[in-house]
Enzyme design. Sequence first.
Site, PDB file in Angstrom:
ATOM      1  N   GLU A 126       0.875  -1.174   0.000  1.00  0.00           N
ATOM      2  CA  GLU A 126       0.000   0.000   0.000  1.00  0.00           C
ATOM      3  C   GLU A 126       0.909   1.220   0.000  1.00  0.00           C
ATOM      4  OE1 GLU A 126      -3.790   1.537   2.658  1.00  0.00           O
ATOM      5  OE2 GLU A 126      -2.036   0.737   3.718  1.00  0.00           O
ATOM      6  N   GLU A 217      -8.181  10.768   2.698  1.00  0.00           N
ATOM      7  CA  GLU A 217      -8.348   9.823   3.803  1.00  0.00           C
ATOM      8  C   GLU A 217      -8.595  10.595   5.088  1.00  0.00           C
ATOM      9  OE1 GLU A 217      -6.269   5.915   5.901  1.00  0.00           O
ATOM     10  OE2 GLU A 217      -5.454   6.740   4.027  1.00  0.00           O
TER      11      GLU A 217
END
Length: 231
Positions: A126, A217
């Site tokens: 990620e 996010e």
Amino acid sequence: MVSFTTILVAATAALVAANPVPPSIDEMREIYVKSRDLHARGGTPSSTGTHDGFYYSWWTDNGAQATYTNNAGGSYSITWSGNGNLVGGKGWNPGSARNVTYSANYRPNGNSYLSVYGWTRNPLVEYYVVENFGTYDPSSQASRKGTINVDGATYQVAQSTRTNQPSIDGTRTFQQYWSVRQQKRSSGTVDMKKHFDAWASMGMKLGTHDYQIVATEGYFSSGSSTVTIQR
């Protein structure tokens, strides 16, 4: 956000009305969890797909009240508040070492990132190229590898291990790679090849690309973000 007390009182009253025997502590906890989850789903459910020629990904753990909206073209909007984790945005599938041009009206309150975000497989990684963030620099608690100069700014490079956490392949253990821009911005062009090459020189290898988005996010915070990317 509806409080614990409000949910519990209402749900317990309904249970007592239907059953004269007082509910146990375990029953009350179960009532709260179910009621909380129903309330959380008042936001936008997690989903992926394509919209107006762009790939999009939206994920939430349902802990926050969060709304994701696909706007025209390469644009999207997110608003969020409360205790939970969420990440979403538009981009491409698969990702690549492309130049990513974006502009954003990014207004976080607390812990949040605006980044080029993606995944690879074999190895499962990620990755984030963080262009702007709220109150927390995510490289501060990771293993810092050094700094690089890309697109006229200094980025802190870091790596961390996520153990038994959600991933594109379910709950897995995987690596996180970070480039965190030290001179924050909310618009510009990101040369992903330079970041990928720098990571490789530090032993941070990527695999086969899955999706790549310009993401917002939020983590136990609030805010709003409207982002537009170019083809």
